[in-house]
Design a protein around this motif. Structure first.
Motif, short mmCIF file in Angstrom:
data_model
loop_
_atom_site.label_atom_id
_atom_site.label_comp_id
_atom_site.label_asym_id
_atom_site.label_seq_id
_atom_site.Cartn_x
_atom_site.Cartn_y
_atom_site.Cartn_z
N VAL A 275 38.61 32.34 44.14
CA VAL A 275 39.32 33.01 45.24
C VAL A 275 40.81 33.04 44.97
O VAL A 275 41.47 34.06 45.19
N ASP A 276 41.36 31.94 44.48
CA ASP A 276 42.79 31.91 44.16
C ASP A 276 43.14 32.98 43.13
O ASP A 276 44.14 33.70 43.27
N LEU A 277 42.31 33.09 42.10
CA LEU A 277 42.57 34.09 41.06
C LEU A 277 42.42 35.50 41.61
O LEU A 277 43.18 36.41 41.25
N ALA A 278 41.45 35.70 42.49
CA ALA A 278 41.24 37.03 43.06
C ALA A 278 42.42 37.45 43.94
O ALA A 278 42.91 38.58 43.85
N VAL A 279 42.88 36.55 44.79
CA VAL A 279 44.01 36.87 45.67
C VAL A 279 45.28 37.08 44.86
O VAL A 279 46.17 37.87 45.25
N GLU A 280 45.38 36.43 43.71
CA GLU A 280 46.55 36.60 42.84
C GLU A 280 46.69 38.05 42.35
O GLU A 280 47.77 38.47 41.94
N GLN A 281 45.61 38.81 42.41
CA GLN A 281 45.67 40.20 41.95
C GLN A 281 46.54 41.08 42.85
O GLN A 281 46.87 42.20 42.49
N TYR A 282 46.94 40.58 44.01
CA TYR A 282 47.85 41.30 44.88
C TYR A 282 49.32 41.12 44.46
O TYR A 282 50.22 41.67 45.11
N ASP A 283 49.55 40.35 43.41
CA ASP A 283 50.92 40.11 42.95
C ASP A 283 51.65 41.43 42.70
O ASP A 283 51.06 42.40 42.23
N VAL A 301 26.37 33.92 45.70
CA VAL A 301 27.57 33.28 46.26
C VAL A 301 28.53 34.31 46.85
O VAL A 301 29.64 33.98 47.26
N ALA A 302 28.11 35.57 46.91
CA ALA A 302 29.02 36.64 47.34
C ALA A 302 29.48 36.46 48.79
O ALA A 302 30.66 36.68 49.11
N GLU A 303 28.57 36.05 49.66
CA GLU A 303 28.93 35.91 51.07
C GLU A 303 29.99 34.82 51.25
O GLU A 303 30.99 34.99 51.96
N GLU A 304 29.77 33.68 50.59
CA GLU A 304 30.73 32.57 50.70
C GLU A 304 32.06 32.92 50.05
O GLU A 304 33.13 32.62 50.58
N PHE A 305 32.00 33.57 48.89
CA PHE A 305 33.23 34.01 48.23
C PHE A 305 34.03 34.92 49.15
O PHE A 305 35.25 34.76 49.31
N THR A 306 33.36 35.88 49.76
CA THR A 306 34.04 36.85 50.62
C THR A 306 34.68 36.15 51.82
O THR A 306 35.82 36.47 52.20
N ARG A 307 33.96 35.21 52.41
CA ARG A 307 34.50 34.48 53.56
C ARG A 307 35.80 33.77 53.18
O ARG A 307 36.81 33.86 53.90
N ARG A 308 35.79 33.08 52.04
CA ARG A 308 36.99 32.35 51.62
C ARG A 308 38.11 33.31 51.23
O ARG A 308 39.29 33.05 51.51
N PHE A 309 37.75 34.42 50.60
CA PHE A 309 38.76 35.40 50.19
C PHE A 309 39.47 35.97 51.42
O PHE A 309 40.70 36.07 51.45
N VAL A 310 38.70 36.36 52.41
CA VAL A 310 39.28 36.96 53.62
C VAL A 310 40.26 35.99 54.27
O VAL A 310 41.35 36.38 54.71
N ALA A 311 39.91 34.72 54.32
CA ALA A 311 40.78 33.72 54.93
C ALA A 311 42.07 33.56 54.14
O ALA A 311 43.17 33.51 54.72
N LYS A 312 41.96 33.50 52.82
CA LYS A 312 43.17 33.28 52.00
C LYS A 312 44.05 34.53 51.98
O LYS A 312 45.28 34.43 52.07
N VAL A 356 39.20 43.71 54.37
CA VAL A 356 40.60 43.27 54.49
C VAL A 356 41.45 44.52 54.39
O VAL A 356 41.22 45.38 53.53
N GLY A 357 42.43 44.65 55.27
CA GLY A 357 43.39 45.75 55.17
C GLY A 357 42.75 47.12 55.33
O GLY A 357 41.98 47.37 56.25
N GLY A 358 43.13 48.03 54.41
CA GLY A 358 42.60 49.39 54.45
C GLY A 358 43.54 50.38 55.10
O GLY A 358 43.13 51.50 55.43
N HIS A 359 44.81 50.01 55.27
CA HIS A 359 45.73 50.89 55.98
C HIS A 359 47.18 50.62 55.54
O HIS A 359 47.49 49.56 55.01
N ARG A 360 48.05 51.59 55.80
CA ARG A 360 49.48 51.37 55.65
C ARG A 360 49.96 50.47 56.80
O ARG A 360 49.50 50.60 57.92
#
Length: 487
Positions: A275-283, A301-312, A356-360
């Protein structure tokens, strides 16, 4: 200070070209605008084919003396340029943040120190270039790296000075002269670099900077018969035009182009790390060619990954890039923001779901976005967005993971997260990418080859690979006899 000088965040910047060791104005200008607040920073010289030709002529005139300069002296001057960068690091950082909207803290701590390191590394590496002589039927073979000549370097707006010096430093260290064409959306630190190089003792004409629009001066640079190398970082469509322009003279090209890189997360991975590495892609507001924008997660593990990603992702701070607490700054330009928004709108219309997001957020910021329920053949999965937009897909097994990862026309990078070393070895061996990171991201060493496969580029740079491109390699074969020795 002169009548031409702009003051940007308290720093004096000359917006004219730098040609043959002198400032040169153009009849026309273009307005440079800060993405932070949409404020005009000033008018910048808008190059024409005449200035482009003058810059190539200056580089050609300066080439013989610079090529003949001993490697050690060239290296000394490059180290002096690095000293100048470090001396003015704070000025370079605040000007670049103001000009392109990237985080000031990143410029201070990582980007501008890397600019100095680019010069130091390639200066030192040039002194190590050597190939052991070898014999062929008693004849001696000696390999040498000869300077090629004037080089045209065309650089992007997402990391202007770092990416420019990644090209400039090896080109100069090799004994070539340079014409740099920076991106028109972020030209200012290139001008400051010209001042720093001159103060460091770089001879006139060895480095030239021509500003303006690629559509107006690009062909004049890339089609010029006196240009011996062209290095470009940018989009695939522009690369095609450059290649066509360079073709009549068979000018060698180095092209670092787009990416649509995957991040593969296996069920045995450390999910917090993934999740940390995935969120880092917003750099850098997602404006990174290497970003792993396609997240592929094993379905168990997709459901759990998504839950943690959305929170971070929800904890990210988007705002003024000059503030220490900001994680994501603005998009570089309204046109880029509109492009990003168009990609997302079309994806949602086609059935994608924004978890997550999807808008200006407004006219400067696009919200960090994660799209699910996307088809493999859809535009959002296949085309580079160059913004804070990620997609998430699932896979059932290793074979499907590799198939999805490799199923685009790009091949710049890939990231793999797994706890199984044998799986890591298997999967990395099957992926098509110029760089693969395993349980990490964006760890870069200048000794390593860098570049892309497929539509992500042509060639590799870094370490000796840079000098292989910026030089004409020569093999001299000497017979063992035929000498008139007189003692």
């Amino acid at each position: 200070m002169t009548e031409h000088t702009l003051t940007v965040a308290g720093v004096a910047v000359d917006p004219r070209h730098w040609i043959g060791g002198e400032r040169v104005a153009s009849a026309g200008t273009f307005t440079d605008v800060s993405p932070i607040d949409g404020r005009a920073l000033g008018e910048v010289a808008r190059g024409t084919p005449a200035e482009a030709a003058a810059a190539v002529a200056a580089a050609k005139a300066a080439f013989p003396a610079w090529a003949a300069t001993p490697r050690a002296e060239r290296a000394r001057i490059l180290h002096a340029i690095a000293d100048g960068v470090e001396k003015r690091l704070e000025e370079l950082a605040i000007v670049e943040t103001t000009d392109n909207g990237a985080l000031l803290r990143s410029h201070r701590r990582g980007v501008m120190p890397r600019v100095a390191h680019n010069f130091r590394f390639f200066a030192d590496w040039s002194l190590t270039l050597d190939h052991e002589d070898f014999e062929t039927r008693g004849h001696t073979n000696h390999v040498s790296w000869d300077p090629a000549g004037p080089c045209v370097l065309i650089t992007p707006w997402n990391a202007p000075l770092m990416l420019a010096t990644w090209k400039i430093a090896p080109a100069l260290a090799a004994g070539n002269t340079v014409v740099l064409k920076p991106a028109e959306w972020s030209p200012l630190t290139a001008s400051l670099l010209a001042d720093i190089a001159a103060e460091a003792g770089l001879p006139a004409g060895v480095l030239n900077v021509v500003q303006g629009y690629g559509s107006e001066i690009g062909d004049a640079l890339t089609s010029h018969p006196d240009v011996r190398r062209i290095s470009f970082t940018g989009s695939v469509p522009t690369a095609r035009r450059i290649a066509a322009s360079a073709a009549p003279h068979l000018t060698p090209l180095s092209l670092e182009l787009g990416g649509k890189s995957p991040l593969l997360v296996f069920a045995d991975a450390d999910l917090d790390l993934a999740v940390d590495l995935a969120v880092e892609q917003y750099d850098n507001a997602g404006q990174v060619c290497l970003a792993a924008t396609r997240i592929l997660v094993e379905e168990t593990v997709a459901e759990e990954f998504t839950r943690r990603f959305v929170a971070k992702a929800g904890a990210l701070v988007q705002g003024d890039p000059r503030e220490e607490a900001t994680d994501i700054g603005p998009t570089i330009h309204p046109r880029q923001l509109e492009k990003i928004d168009g990609f997302v709108r079309r994806a949602v219309e086609a059935g994608a779901r924004a978890v997550v997001g999807g808008h200006r957020r407004d006219e400067r910021f696009y919200a960090p976005t994660l799209l699910t329920e996307v088809a493999q053949d859809s535009e959002i999965v296949q085309e580079e967005v160059f913004g804070p937009v990620l997609t998430l897909q699932t896979f059932a097994d290793e074979d499907e993971a590799v198939r999805l990862a490799d199923d685009t026309r790009f091949g710049l990078a890939a990231t793999l997260v797994t706890g199984d070393r044998e799986r890591a070895d298997r999967v990395t061996g099957r992926l098509t990418a110029g760089t693969v990171w395993v349980n990490c991201f964006f760890v870069r060493d200048l000794k390593a080859p860098f570049g892309g496969s497929r539509h992500s580029g042509v060639g590799r740079e870094g370490g000796t690979w840079s000098f292989d491109f910026y030089c004409d390699l020569k093999n001299t074969v000497t017979a063992p006899k035929g000498w008139n020795d007189h003692g």
